[in-house]
Design an enzyme around this catalytic site. Structure first.
Site, PDB file in Angstrom:
ATOM      1  N   GLY A 158      25.049  62.857  36.287  1.00 39.39           N
ATOM      2  CA  GLY A 158      24.881  63.227  34.880  1.00 39.39           C
ATOM      3  C   GLY A 158      23.631  64.063  34.681  1.00 39.39           C
ATOM      4  O   GLY A 158      22.745  64.095  35.548  1.00 39.39           O
ATOM      5  N   CYS A 168      24.252  60.127  42.625  1.00 46.11           N
ATOM      6  CA  CYS A 168      23.179  60.847  41.956  1.00 46.11           C
ATOM      7  C   CYS A 168      22.654  60.033  40.773  1.00 46.11           C
ATOM      8  O   CYS A 168      22.035  58.992  40.966  1.00 46.11           O
ATOM      9  CB  CYS A 168      23.662  62.245  41.545  1.00 46.11           C
ATOM     10  SG  CYS A 168      22.319  63.390  41.144  1.00 46.11           S
ATOM     11  N   TYR A 169      22.920  60.447  39.534  1.00 47.19           N
ATOM     12  CA  TYR A 169      22.458  59.682  38.375  1.00 47.19           C
ATOM     13  C   TYR A 169      23.001  58.255  38.408  1.00 47.19           C
ATOM     14  O   TYR A 169      22.300  57.306  38.038  1.00 47.19           O
ATOM     15  CB  TYR A 169      22.893  60.375  37.082  1.00 47.19           C
ATOM     16  CG  TYR A 169      22.434  59.650  35.830  1.00 47.19           C
ATOM     17  CD1 TYR A 169      21.220  59.971  35.238  1.00 47.19           C
ATOM     18  CD2 TYR A 169      23.204  58.644  35.256  1.00 47.19           C
ATOM     19  CE1 TYR A 169      20.781  59.308  34.100  1.00 47.19           C
ATOM     20  CE2 TYR A 169      22.772  57.971  34.125  1.00 47.19           C
ATOM     21  CZ  TYR A 169      21.565  58.306  33.559  1.00 47.19           C
ATOM     22  OH  TYR A 169      21.126  57.641  32.437  1.00 47.19           O
ATOM     23  N   HIS A 206      26.004  64.683  46.291  1.00 47.27           N
ATOM     24  CA  HIS A 206      27.341  64.705  45.691  1.00 47.27           C
ATOM     25  C   HIS A 206      28.414  64.831  46.785  1.00 47.27           C
ATOM     26  O   HIS A 206      28.673  65.930  47.286  1.00 47.27           O
ATOM     27  CB  HIS A 206      27.456  65.867  44.706  1.00 47.27           C
ATOM     28  CG  HIS A 206      26.653  65.666  43.469  1.00 47.27           C
ATOM     29  ND1 HIS A 206      27.164  65.093  42.334  1.00 47.27           N
ATOM     30  CD2 HIS A 206      25.347  65.941  43.205  1.00 47.27           C
ATOM     31  CE1 HIS A 206      26.218  65.029  41.416  1.00 47.27           C
ATOM     32  NE2 HIS A 206      25.100  65.531  41.916  1.00 47.27           N
ATOM     33  N   GLU A 260      31.522  64.651  46.333  1.00 47.56           N
ATOM     34  CA  GLU A 260      32.756  65.193  45.774  1.00 47.56           C
ATOM     35  C   GLU A 260      32.869  66.702  45.891  1.00 47.56           C
ATOM     36  O   GLU A 260      33.969  67.260  45.753  1.00 47.56           O
ATOM     37  CB  GLU A 260      32.898  64.784  44.299  1.00 47.56           C
ATOM     38  CG  GLU A 260      31.894  65.404  43.333  1.00 47.56           C
ATOM     39  CD  GLU A 260      30.592  64.619  43.220  1.00 47.56           C
ATOM     40  OE1 GLU A 260      29.877  64.810  42.213  1.00 47.56           O
ATOM     41  OE2 GLU A 260      30.279  63.828  44.135  1.00 47.56           O
ATOM     42  N   ASP A 276      49.132  77.476  34.763  1.00 55.70           N
ATOM     43  CA  ASP A 276      48.955  76.287  33.936  1.00 55.70           C
ATOM     44  C   ASP A 276      50.014  76.177  32.845  1.00 55.70           C
ATOM     45  O   ASP A 276      50.641  75.128  32.665  1.00 55.70           O
ATOM     46  CB  ASP A 276      47.559  76.296  33.302  1.00 55.70           C
ATOM     47  CG  ASP A 276      46.471  76.572  34.317  1.00 55.70           C
ATOM     48  OD1 ASP A 276      46.666  76.201  35.490  1.00 55.70           O
ATOM     49  OD2 ASP A 276      45.449  77.161  33.950  1.00 55.70           O
ATOM     50  N   LYS A 328      43.258  72.970  39.259  1.00 52.56           N
ATOM     51  CA  LYS A 328      44.226  74.029  39.543  1.00 52.56           C
ATOM     52  C   LYS A 328      45.072  73.736  40.774  1.00 52.56           C
ATOM     53  O   LYS A 328      46.282  73.953  40.765  1.00 52.56           O
ATOM     54  CB  LYS A 328      43.478  75.350  39.721  1.00 52.56           C
ATOM     55  CG  LYS A 328      44.375  76.546  39.959  1.00 52.56           C
ATOM     56  CD  LYS A 328      45.113  76.973  38.698  1.00 52.56           C
ATOM     57  CE  LYS A 328      44.177  77.638  37.724  1.00 52.56           C
ATOM     58  NZ  LYS A 328      44.907  78.191  36.556  1.00 52.56           N
TER      59      LYS A 328
END
Length: 514
Positions: free
Chosen positions: A55, A82-83, A169, A171, A228, A370
């Protein structure tokens, strides 16, 4: 219900990316508000693990978002990122401090301990850091498992509690062992069965639409021709058949030949013929004199809805508007769940929507990225030619013509963009790059053509490689290809005498310039 991992959202720009990575592992994952109560979490029988996201706040600020302290007493594995790591550390008695030496980007992390979370990792691993605060003192019972030159505690865990923390991170794709770390947590520690599939999304979203839309009601679909909106239309058509009315708005901000391409692509693929709303004059009129990016997006978003409302008058019971909003659109515009994420830029289908829309929104892709949408499109049987298209922003060329948008500048930009797309399509880079396009800059410079002086505008070429659109790196296009692009644009596009290549990554830049 399938087993579930829950990500508590502290407003990080990559919070949903954590969920997406976990879903890639075949495990169902979703986001929840950062302050959800431990009681509510305990009531979710399918919940097998919790991730605390990153965050933008600092944990020592008075109004910093905090999790329910009782969450750490639950018999569930918890991974703080992280946060999220810092918040858990502070609640459990540790100390977090701000340091003058911030840590951003790729960093080498030394593994200093052994743990199931680190199974399969070597002595060092490259990680992606993005923080200004760090853990200064571990809470009692915690041990450090990894460090960088700037962060003594980059990885930690409690000796007895099922709580782990990563300062970096996992991710993002730039963390080389990020997927392995998440797999170790989700599969190895949480014991997930890996039984979730993209086909579940299709079934769930079709069922949701059928449950919401009454037998006499209609759904209008905002069809742009991109991936999309095409997948959104396919899901809605499967759910309600010919009660779906697809409208394509020709706003005058599309690429060269795109209106005809869209009409041909969807001929015979929809339950009823595509409605084309020609509104170029309206959009260019609304954009006259506007140069500020957010003002452009707001003007386009407002008129976009007005055009839809006008055409909806001929549709019986048009209660719903279906549109292909993706999570990157949402997270850059505002926090979708009341969380503390920062606004990067508004998207026409998110921040540009008026409060009194007149329709109820159906957004089956709102929590998807996506690449997931493309997988869903294949599940729905859409052609690869449609699914492989490079992303194109909702506001169209208006945000690629920096400065005021005029017919003359749009002609110039369309020509340059066509050249970029043509040349890229001749090479293997068509499949490698996430997006490749031209940007018209309101920057004039002196040039010489023949024996004469010119004072014309500049075109920037942008090509990036990305996996999900949340992070991106500039594509290392061959010099020969860049030379071809520069020569063709300067020679063929009237009013342009200089071509530059954008070598910015995301972050710190965004993929689009506005």
């Amino acid at each position: 219900m399938p087993q579930k991992i829950l990500v508590l959202d502290f407003g990080g720009q990559t919070a949903q990316l954590i969920a997406r990575r976990i879903r890639e592992l075949g495990v169902y994952c979703e986001l929840a508000p950062h302050d959800v109560s431990a009681r509510d979490l305990a009531a979710q029988r399918e919940l097998i693990g919790i991730v605390l996201s990153g965050g933008p706040a600092s944990v020592y600020e008075a109004d910093a978002p905090q999790p329910d302290p009782a969450v750490f007493d639950l018999p569930l594995p918890i991974l703080g990122i992280c946060y999220g790591m810092q918040a858990g550390c502070r609640i459990l008695g540790g100390a977090v401090e701000g340091f003058s030496l911030r840590e951003f980007g790729r960093t080498e992390c030394r593994i200093t301990g052994s743990d199931p979370l680190l199974a399969g990792l070597g002595a060092t691993t490259t990680v992606w850091m993005s923080h200004g605060d760090s853990v200064a003192r571990l809470p009692a019972g915690f041990v450090a498992l990894g460090a960088t030159d700037s962060t003594p505690c980059a990885i930690m865990r409690h000796a007895t509690r099922p709580f782990w923390g990563l300062q970096f991170h996992p991710e993002v794709t730039h963390t080389e062992d990020g997927t392995k770390l998440l797999e170790n947590f989700v599969v190895g520690i949480c014991r997930a069965a890996r039984d979730w599939r993209i086909s579940d999304v299709r079934k769930n979203e079709v069922a949701k639409i059928r449950a919401r839309v009454g037998p006499d009601e209609r759904v209008i679909c905002a069809l742009s021709g991109g991936v999309d909106s095409a997948v959104t239309a396919a899901i809605a058509a499967e759910a309600i058949g010919d009660r779906l009315v697809a409208i394509f708005v020709d706003n005058g901000l599309l690429r060269e030949g795109e209106v005809g391409e869209v009409e041909r692509a969807f001929a015979g693929r929809l339950p009823r013929p595509l409605t084309v709303a020609h509104a170029e004059d309206q959009f260019l009129g609304a954009l006259a004199g506007i140069t500020e990016p957010e003002a452009k997006r707001k003007a386009i978003g407002g008129l976009f809805i007005d055009v839809f409302a006008h055409h909806a008058k001929s549709v019986k019971n048009p209660r719903f508007l279906a549109q292909g909003t993706l999570y990157p659109d949402v997270i850059e515009s505002r926090s979708p769940r009341g969380g503390p994420s920062a606004t990067i830029k508004t998207h026409h289908n998110v921040g540009g929507l008026p409060e009194k829309l007149g329709f109820e929104l159906i957004e089956p892709l709102r929590d998807m990225f996506k690449d997931e949408v493309r997988r869903l499109g294949r599940e729905l049987g859409l052609p690869e030619s449609m699914l492989a298209r490079h992303p194109f922003p909702g506001p169209g060329l208006a945000i690629r013509a920096l400065g005021e948008v005029t017919r003359e500048r749009l002609v110039r930009l369309r020509h340059a963009d066509r050249i970029v797309r043509e040349e890229i399509a001749k090479t293997p880079w068509q499949a490698r790059v996430w997006q490749a396009f031209a940007v018209l800059l309101p920057v004039r410079s002196v040039g010489v053509m023949g024996d004469g002086r010119t004072y014309d505008e500049t075109v920037a070429v942008r090509a990036v490689e990305s996996f999900d659109g949340m992070t991106a790196d500039w594509a290392r296009l061959p010099h020969e290809l860049l030379d071809t692009l520069a020569r063709r644009i300067a020679n063929e596009v009237k009013g342009v005498n200089r071509v530059v290549y954008d070598i910015s990554s995301k972050p710190p830049a965004t993929i689009e310039w506005e």
